[in-house]
Write an enzyme that holds these catalytic residues in place. Structure first.
Site, PDB file in Angstrom:
ATOM      1  N   HIS A   7       0.853  -1.099   0.005  1.00 11.48           N
ATOM      2  CA  HIS A   7       0.187  -0.002   0.050  1.00 11.48           C
ATOM      3  C   HIS A   7       0.878   1.193   0.036  1.00 11.48           C
ATOM      4  CE1 HIS A   7       0.362  -0.691   4.384  1.00 11.48           C
ATOM      5  NE2 HIS A   7       0.774   0.663   4.246  1.00 11.48           N
TER       6      HIS A   7
HETATM    7  P1  TYD Z   1      -2.268  -3.727   7.631  1.00  5.27           P
HETATM    8  O1  TYD Z   1      -2.060  -2.209   7.102  1.00  5.27           O
HETATM    9  O2  TYD Z   1      -2.739  -4.672   6.608  1.00  5.27           O
HETATM   10  O3  TYD Z   1      -0.663  -4.342   7.821  1.00  5.27           O
HETATM   11  P2  TYD Z   1       0.598  -4.427   6.642  1.00  5.27           P
HETATM   12  O4  TYD Z   1       0.496  -3.368   5.575  1.00  5.27           O
HETATM   13  O5  TYD Z   1       1.715  -4.260   7.378  1.00  5.27           O
HETATM   14  O6  TYD Z   1       0.588  -5.817   6.071  1.00  5.27           O
HETATM   15  O7  TYD Z   1      -2.726  -3.904   9.065  1.00  5.27           O
HETATM   16  C1  TYD Z   1      -3.301  -5.096   9.379  1.00  5.27           C
HETATM   17  C2  TYD Z   1      -4.557  -4.713  10.312  1.00  5.27           C
HETATM   18  O8  TYD Z   1      -4.156  -3.732  11.467  1.00  5.27           O
HETATM   19  C3  TYD Z   1      -5.475  -3.769   9.431  1.00  5.27           C
HETATM   20  O9  TYD Z   1      -6.827  -4.268  10.016  1.00  5.27           O
HETATM   21  C4  TYD Z   1      -5.307  -2.423   9.839  1.00  5.27           C
HETATM   22  C5  TYD Z   1      -4.987  -2.875  11.373  1.00  5.27           C
HETATM   23  N1  TYD Z   1      -4.226  -1.660  11.630  1.00  5.27           N
HETATM   24  C6  TYD Z   1      -4.476  -0.850  12.905  1.00  5.27           C
HETATM   25  O10 TYD Z   1      -5.541  -0.823  13.285  1.00  5.27           O
HETATM   26  N2  TYD Z   1      -3.840   0.334  13.526  1.00  5.27           N
HETATM   27  C7  TYD Z   1      -2.374   0.421  12.914  1.00  5.27           C
HETATM   28  O11 TYD Z   1      -1.722   1.561  13.390  1.00  5.27           O
HETATM   29  C8  TYD Z   1      -2.066  -0.243  11.757  1.00  5.27           C
HETATM   30  C9  TYD Z   1      -0.631  -0.239  11.123  1.00  5.27           C
HETATM   31  C10 TYD Z   1      -2.820  -1.528  11.412  1.00  5.27           C
END
Ligand code: TYD
Length: 131
Positions: free
Chosen positions: A50
């Site tokens: 992302h």
């Molecule tokens: P995600 O952004 O998919 O992680 P990555 O990009 O590292 O693979 O995040 C995983 C889950 O955690 C998603 O449901 C969003 C949640 N999340 C939060 O609630 N707060 C945060 O600060 C972060 C980074 C993620």
């Protein structure tokens, strides 16, 4: 400016062990509003995929290693995060992916703002249109 902006985090360690300080508006070039860490990443799992519209982040592997791919829509560069003294700036509107996590990897991330799902661009096609 290079896509990969490494941040050298000086070690204040001594014979007793290591110590690294991350300070907002200093080594970290923004006010730190949120901290999270990624750990116990399962084998062959990659994360990220992302970009953020506004958010800036600094990532540092405080244990183990992983590879961060950064993409500004024109070029892609990979950086190996393999040291607790090596941070990388993930600027706004930079697509990023994390690959090749070691079993022991703890990836610490400092963010310039609170979590906001509306700040995410999770589709690469959409990123390329907006960047
Ligand atoms: P995600 O952004 O998919 O992680 P990555 O990009 O590292 O693979 O995040 C995983 C889950 O955690 C998603 O449901 C969003 C949640 N999340 C939060 O609630 N707060 C945060 O600060 C972060 C980074 C993620």
């Amino acid at each position: 400016m290079s896509l990969v902006r490494l941040i050298n985090l000086p070690s204040l360690g001594d014979e007793r062990g290591g110590l690294v300080v991350l300070e907002g508006n200093d080594t970290v070039p923004f006010d730190i509003k949120r901290v999270y860490y990624i750990f116990n990443t399962q084998k062959d799992v990659s994360r990220g995929f992302h970009a953020h519209k506004q958010l800036k982040q600094v990532a540092v592997c405080i244990k183990g290693k992983c590879r961060m791919l950064l993409d500004n829509g024109l070029t892609q560069e990979s950086v190996l995060l393999d040291s607790a003294t090596k941070g990388v700036l993930i600027d706004a509107m930079v697509w990023h992916e994390m690959h090749d996590f070691s079993d022991d990897c703890v990836l610490l991330v400092l963010a310039s703002d609170h979590y906001d799902e509306s700040d995410y661009i999770r589709k690469y096609d959409e990123f390329l249109i907006k960047v």
